[in-house]
Design an enzyme around this catalytic site. Structure first.
Site, short mmCIF file in Angstrom:
data_model
loop_
_atom_site.label_atom_id
_atom_site.label_comp_id
_atom_site.label_asym_id
_atom_site.label_seq_id
_atom_site.Cartn_x
_atom_site.Cartn_y
_atom_site.Cartn_z
N ASP A 285 49.36 82.82 48.08
CA ASP A 285 49.91 82.03 48.98
C ASP A 285 51.77 82.33 49.32
O ASP A 285 52.37 83.38 48.43
CB ASP A 285 50.72 80.93 48.70
CG ASP A 285 51.62 79.27 49.42
OD1 ASP A 285 50.10 79.14 50.45
OD2 ASP A 285 52.78 79.66 48.44
N GLU A 327 48.01 85.41 52.42
CA GLU A 327 48.45 84.66 53.63
C GLU A 327 49.79 84.89 53.82
O GLU A 327 50.35 84.41 52.91
CB GLU A 327 48.51 82.89 52.94
CG GLU A 327 48.97 82.55 53.82
CD GLU A 327 50.16 81.57 53.76
OE1 GLU A 327 50.30 80.78 54.62
OE2 GLU A 327 50.80 81.59 53.05
C1 GLC Z 1 52.29 78.79 52.18
C2 GLC Z 1 51.35 76.91 52.52
C3 GLC Z 1 52.15 76.18 52.74
C4 GLC Z 1 53.60 75.87 52.49
C5 GLC Z 1 54.35 77.20 51.92
C6 GLC Z 1 54.75 77.46 50.98
O1 GLC Z 1 52.64 79.13 53.95
O2 GLC Z 1 50.19 77.50 53.48
O3 GLC Z 1 51.60 74.99 53.65
O4 GLC Z 1 54.15 75.44 53.19
O5 GLC Z 1 53.23 78.19 52.30
O6 GLC Z 1 54.28 77.29 49.94
#
Ligand code: GLC
Length: 629
Positions: A285, A327
């Site tokens: 993430d 991500e």
């Molecule tokens: C990522 C997640 C999102 C979250 C962010 C902070 O982008 O997909 O939902 O708000 O991380 O953890």
């Protein structure tokens, strides 16, 4: 680089007296360590933390943990590691399909998910990503992305034993469980944050704390705003630590200090322990944000790649059957480094979200032309061996438009503000029922809504307009047809398979109403889903999607390693070949288009079995997946 050779033998063959027979995955880990990956990891670690006096102690802890966790790794998991080592492209075939859901919204919890396994199997799902199921912060927690304990689970979903039972059940059904690994921050009630609040200097240094505004003022002008309306700024004053805390996301999400080697080791342990519970895919993430540097946006810094390479090496030693998925919601051109450079042995993630492609598809759907998609695909590079894009139509987040700024500025320019207005239903031609995210008025940030609502299904249903409804269903299938055929591991978002609409209940809920992304986090209506009314939009979408998924499974050229070559068939149409066998044509225009293929001869659309010559009409918002007849 300093010489830390003395720690190198931490994983060398067991000293006499250690019972290797009962050593779980340890002998395999030791063999992989000796096959040089261990020394590569060590070099990388000490290069990253070169000037840090804490590095040797942190390294010693890492190798000790690696050994004890290797010993604890279950035979079923070590068998998976072994099998995948000989098939490193195991996740890239046309039979792979992902599904994304919150465990509670999908089925109440871990046991509920297990009970709905047949639903996933009927769809052909092979990878299930359950959104954060670790124990979240008490109170507001960003949909679980504020983690209070990485080693515990959200008690609402079940117990750790239930999770392990679920991973075993999924594994038996050839479905890999994916989990978020929230690397960039913890919740402010995580045990590390609590220790920092209690004044423990070891844990204060797990975070980025500034006694006054000097530091924040130095960084802030260059930093992006992730939630500019609900959480403006990147620093939060916290009385309990008497400091400004770096909080990129919500004020209760404290950014970790990855420049501290103990943070690296702590997160590496979290990763190994979760892998031992049977998690097979980790969604890393917010990876882009891990390293901060004054004078920059503090995104995509070289050290981020250093960290990812080290985590990859660690998993190649510890659990090579496990995948890492980046991500990194960044513009297309900044993404390829997240895969690393296999040629020089610098691997990073196996998968990365193609968020530009996702957002471009929505731009194209709103404009009735394929221009934005053509731009993005023309720029999408071929990937290193055994790497794949993750393709998706929707997820639990907003559709972020900013990744497309460069493409939007090319001639002719594409107005992203218009696109955002379109999806908020503030455009005369709009068929969409969505909401703008983190923007008041004319700004462009993101858009929220379920696929069906954004594609016009719910508006047509409400209007009782059968023709509009059929067209809207075609739009949903067009979006998914693209993601299933373009190359990558495609993900279904929970509810899209039955054209589920928005969930506006969040607007009345005091705990969620500030967070617009709840609009597209509905509950799965099982009674309805299991008995879809005949002829309904839901039934049409379900049947259409199933046909696409089945067609995909039978086309070897849709393996993610086959190149995707764009074909110019005009502005309305997105056309590409996959390998030498498959030609996909998708019409984003609201009117039929005359297609003249440059390749003569007869073709067959594998979805409808229709036979076509090289000239044919492609109906509005429809697609053909062509093979030679
Ligand atoms: C990522 C997640 C999102 C979250 C962010 C902070 O982008 O997909 O939902 O708000 O991380 O953890």
């Amino acid at each position: 680089m300093s010489d830390h050779g003395s720690e190198a033998n931490a994983l060398t063959p067991a000293a006499p007296g250690i019972d290797v027979s009962d050593a779980g995955g340890l002998p395999l880990v030791r063999a992989r360590w000796e096959a040089k990956r261990g020394s590569a990891l060590q070099q990388l670690f000490f290069a990253l933390y070169e000037h840090d006096a804490r590095a040797p102690a942190a390294w010693a802890r890492l190798t000790a943990q690696l050994q004890s966790l290797a010993r604890a790794r279950e035979p079923a998991l070590t068998a998976l590691d072994q099998a995948r080592a000989t098939r490193p492209d195991w996740f890239m075939g046309p039979d792979m399909l992902g599904y994304l859901a919150y465990a509670d919204r999908f089925a109440g919890g871990f046991n509920g998910v297990g009970a709905q396994l047949d639903w996933l199997q009927q769809l052909g799902v092979r990878y299930l990503h359950l959104l954060p199921f670790t124990r979240p912060r008490v109170g507001d927690n960003d949909g679980g992305f504020a983690v209070a304990d990485y080693d515990d689970v959200d008690p609402r979903l079940g117990t750790v034993a239930d999770l392990c039972a679920l991973t075993a059940k999924l594994r038996a059904a050839s479905i890999s469980l994916g989990s978020d690994l929230v690397l960039n921050h913890t919740a402010d009630d995580h045990v590390w944050a609590r220790a920092a609040k209690a004044g423990d200097p070891h844990y204060r240094d797990f975070y980025l704390l500034f006694p006054d505004r000097t530091g924040p003022n130095q960084y802030e002008p260059d930093l992006p705003q992730i939630f500019p309306i609900t959480a403006p700024g990147n620093f939060t004053w916290v009385d309990a630590v008497q400091a400004w805390v770096w909080t990129t996301f919500y004020p209760y999400q404290w950014d970790l200090n990855w420049a501290n080697p103990h943070v690296f080791v702590a997160m590496a342990e979290v990763l190994m322990r979760a892998a031992n519970r049977g998690v097979e895919v980790f969604r890393l993430d917010s990876t882009a944000f891990l390293w901060k540097r004054a004078g920059t946006r503090s995104m995509n810094q070289p050290e981020v790649h250093h960290i990812l390479r080290a985590l990859r090496l660690l998993m190649e030693v510890f659990a090579p059957g496990v995948l890492l998925k980046a991500e990194a919601i960044v513009p297309m051109r900044e993404l390829p480094p997240y895969f690393g450079d296999a040629e020089i042995g610098r691997r990073e993630c196996h998968l990365a979200y193609h968020s530009s492609l996702m957002a471009a598809a929505w731009v194209s759907l709103s404009r009735g032309d394929a221009l934005m998609l053509q731009r993005v695909l023309a720029d999408t590079p071929a990937l290193p061996a055994d790497c794949s894009w993750l393709t998706y139509v929707r997820c639990h987040d907003d559709i972020g438009w900013s990744v497309l700024r460069r493409e939007a500025d090319l001639e002719p320019a594409i107005d992203l503000a218009q696109v955002s207005a379109f999806y908020a239903g503030r455009h005369p031609e709009s068929f969409a029922e969505g909401e703008a995210f983190q923007t008041d008025g004319a700004g462009v940030h993101g858009s929220n809504g379920m696929t069906a609502a954004l594609s016009g299904v719910t508006a047509a249903e409400r209007a009782g307009d059968a023709r509009a409804l059929a067209v809207a269903c075609d739009r949903v299938l067009l979006m998914y047809g693209l993601m299933l055929s373009v190359g990558g591991l495609p993900m279904l978002y929970m509810g899209d398979e039955i054209g589920l609409g928005n969930d506006v209940s969040y607007q009345e809920d005091p705990e969620r109403q500030h967070e617009g992304r709840w609009l597209h986090r509905p509950l799965m209506p099982w009674a309805y889903a299991r008995a879809l009314p005949e002829g309904s939009a839901a039934a049409q979408i379900r049947a259409g999607l199933t046909a696409l998924i089945r067609a995909r499974q039978h086309l070897p050229a849709l393996h993610a390693s086959f190149p995707c070559q764009l074909l110019d068939l005009g502005a309305s149409v997105l056309a590409y070949t996959r390998g030498t066998d498959v030609l996909v044509v998708l019409n984003f225009a609201p009117t039929p288009v005359e297609i003249h293929l440059p390749m003569k001869g007869a073709w067959r659309d594998v979805i409808t079995n229709r036979l076509l010559q090289h000239r044919f009409e492609l109906p509005a918002w429809s697609q053909y997946w062509l093979v030679r007849a």
